[in-house]
Design a protein around this motif. Structure first.
Motif, short mmCIF file in Angstrom:
data_model
loop_
_atom_site.label_atom_id
_atom_site.label_comp_id
_atom_site.label_asym_id
_atom_site.label_seq_id
_atom_site.Cartn_x
_atom_site.Cartn_y
_atom_site.Cartn_z
N UNK A 157 0.85 -1.19 0.00
CA UNK A 157 0.00 0.00 0.00
C UNK A 157 0.89 1.24 0.00
N UNK A 158 0.40 2.27 -0.66
CA UNK A 158 1.11 3.54 -0.66
C UNK A 158 1.10 4.08 0.77
N UNK A 159 2.24 4.47 1.30
CA UNK A 159 2.23 4.90 2.71
C UNK A 159 1.62 6.28 2.91
N UNK A 160 1.41 7.00 1.82
CA UNK A 160 0.76 8.30 1.98
C UNK A 160 -0.76 8.15 1.95
N UNK A 161 -1.31 7.59 0.82
CA UNK A 161 -2.78 7.57 0.67
C UNK A 161 -3.38 6.20 0.97
N UNK A 162 -2.57 5.22 1.21
CA UNK A 162 -2.98 3.85 1.52
C UNK A 162 -3.70 3.12 0.39
N UNK A 163 -3.65 3.66 -0.81
CA UNK A 163 -4.17 2.93 -1.98
C UNK A 163 -3.27 1.72 -2.24
N UNK A 164 -3.91 0.65 -2.70
CA UNK A 164 -3.10 -0.51 -3.08
C UNK A 164 -2.28 -0.16 -4.32
N UNK A 165 -1.01 -0.50 -4.30
CA UNK A 165 -0.16 -0.22 -5.46
C UNK A 165 -0.29 -1.36 -6.47
#
Ligand SMILES: [Zn+2]
Length: 375
Positions: free
Chosen positions: A2-10
């Motif tokens: 997960x992106x550590x900024x927005x928590x979207x799955x990469x």
């Protein structure tokens, strides 16, 4: 992931490669599982360019190679004349402006003197002048122009600084990148994201030049140093970032840390790209860490000066090596390189190569001796 900024799955669509230490500083450690494309560009645009700008001088003089090329020329002033120059990759000075003088000789004639950095600039200036002085014969002057290559035994002034809000944020991001890359949990750094986004101010980064080196580089080594310490007893999580063994920072990541103990180093040689297994020496107590942020006014000029002197000496050696390499390959290209394939190399050819080599090498040696005498 997960992106550590927005928590979207990469995933394939939003994946982006993040340099843990800035590419502009020659960092080679990369990860595709830290930030999504959107967040990577938001952070990059916000403050990374400021760190890239302030470290460009050192990256240029040390002849750092980036993934996408080489550092920018440095804008500078020649000390004795006040003229503007650019220092190209490795510190070679090139005059910034074309200089010209028109000296009247009698009532009908004037002499024109032009000093340009190359033929292209000379032509541009001549075309410009022709508008005012139509008798100027551009091609004729270009043909007659003399090319000179010479060493300037003079000093150039560079204004260098480090620090400021954006630089501190970029350094904090480097520390977070490294922490997450090493398997750290987002939970312990998420309170720092509003700071990176400019929504809150935090006093968590400061320059740190300890009396005893945290990392002692070998002779002529220039490295970037990253360190993460998670101390479960002291309940602190902090990072140490040192760029080019020159600028160093402490980043107080979490003051109520209850995770596992961490003690990870990453030491990357900017010239040979090796990652050393050597360790750094830093262990701060909670009180010691707090003290660094409360007693910030101690000015580390002497320590910084010593570090600059070391780095600039290494930069000089790098530049000399580069210059000698250039002279030799130029001599070969202009002698052996001009011969058709299969030519037998006889004494005449060899002599011509040696002559070409000495033509350029002698001024270089004279210049180096001059500098030694000045120093
Ligand atoms: Zn994101």
């Amino acid at each position: 992931m997960k992106c550590y900024r927005c928590e979207d799955i990469i995933n394939d669509k939003n994946v982006s490669e993040e340099h843990i230490i800035l590419n502009a500083c020659g960092g080679r450690l990369k990860s595709k599982s830290l930030l999504c494309k959107k967040c990577n560009s938001i952070f990059g645009d916000k403050f990374d360019c400021e760190l890239a700008k302030t470290t460009n001088d050192i990256a240029n003089l040390l002849m750092i190679k980036r993934h996408d090329g080489i550092p920018q020329p440095i804008s500078t002033t020649r000390t004795s004349t006040g003229e503007k120059y650019y220092l190209e990759y490795g510190g070679s000075p090139v005059q910034a402006k074309t200089n010209y003088k028109i000296i009247p000789e009698d009532s009908t004639k004037s002499r024109l003197m032009i000093d340009a950095k190359n033929r292209k600039e000379l032509k541009k200036t001549l075309i410009g002048l022709k508008r005012k002085y139509p008798t100027i014969e551009v091609e004729k002057i270009l043909d007659a122009a003399e090319e000179r290559r010479f060493y300037i035994n003079d000093s150039f002034e560079i204004n260098s600084h480090i620090g400021g809000n954006d630089v501190f944020k970029s350094i904090t991001k480097t520390a977070i990148n490294f922490y997450i890359h090493q398997g750290g949990s987002r939970a312990y750094i998420k309170h720092l994201l509003p700071y990176l986004e400019g929504n809150i101010e935090l006093d968590i980064v400061w320059m740190h030049y300890p009396d005893k080196d945290i990392y002692t580089p070998a002779k002529d080594e220039v490295s970037h140093v990253l360190k993460i310490v998670g101390d479960s007893k002291e309940k602190i999580l902090y990072a140490y970032v040192e760029l080019f063994n020159l600028h160093s920072f402490i980043i107080y990541l979490n003051e109520s840390y209850d995770g596992v103990d961490i003690d990870n180093d990453y030491i990357f040689n900017v010239h040979n790209y090796e990652v050393t297994k050597k360790r750094t020496h830093i262990r701060l107590s909670r009180a010691g860490l707090t003290d660094l942020f409360t007693n910030k006014d101690a000015k580390p000029f002497e320590k910084v000066k010593k570090r600059y002197a070391r780095i600039l000496t290494i930069a000089n050696k790098q530049q000399d090596k580069h210059q000698i390499h250039k002279i030799i390959s130029n001599a070969i290209d202009n002698s052996l390189g001009l011969l058709p394939e299969g030519t037998v190399i006889d004494e005449k050819v060899l002599n011509s190569m040696i002559n070409k080599l000495m033509e350029r090498m002698m001024p270089f040696i004279a210049h180096r001796n001059n500098i030694k005498n000045i120093n």
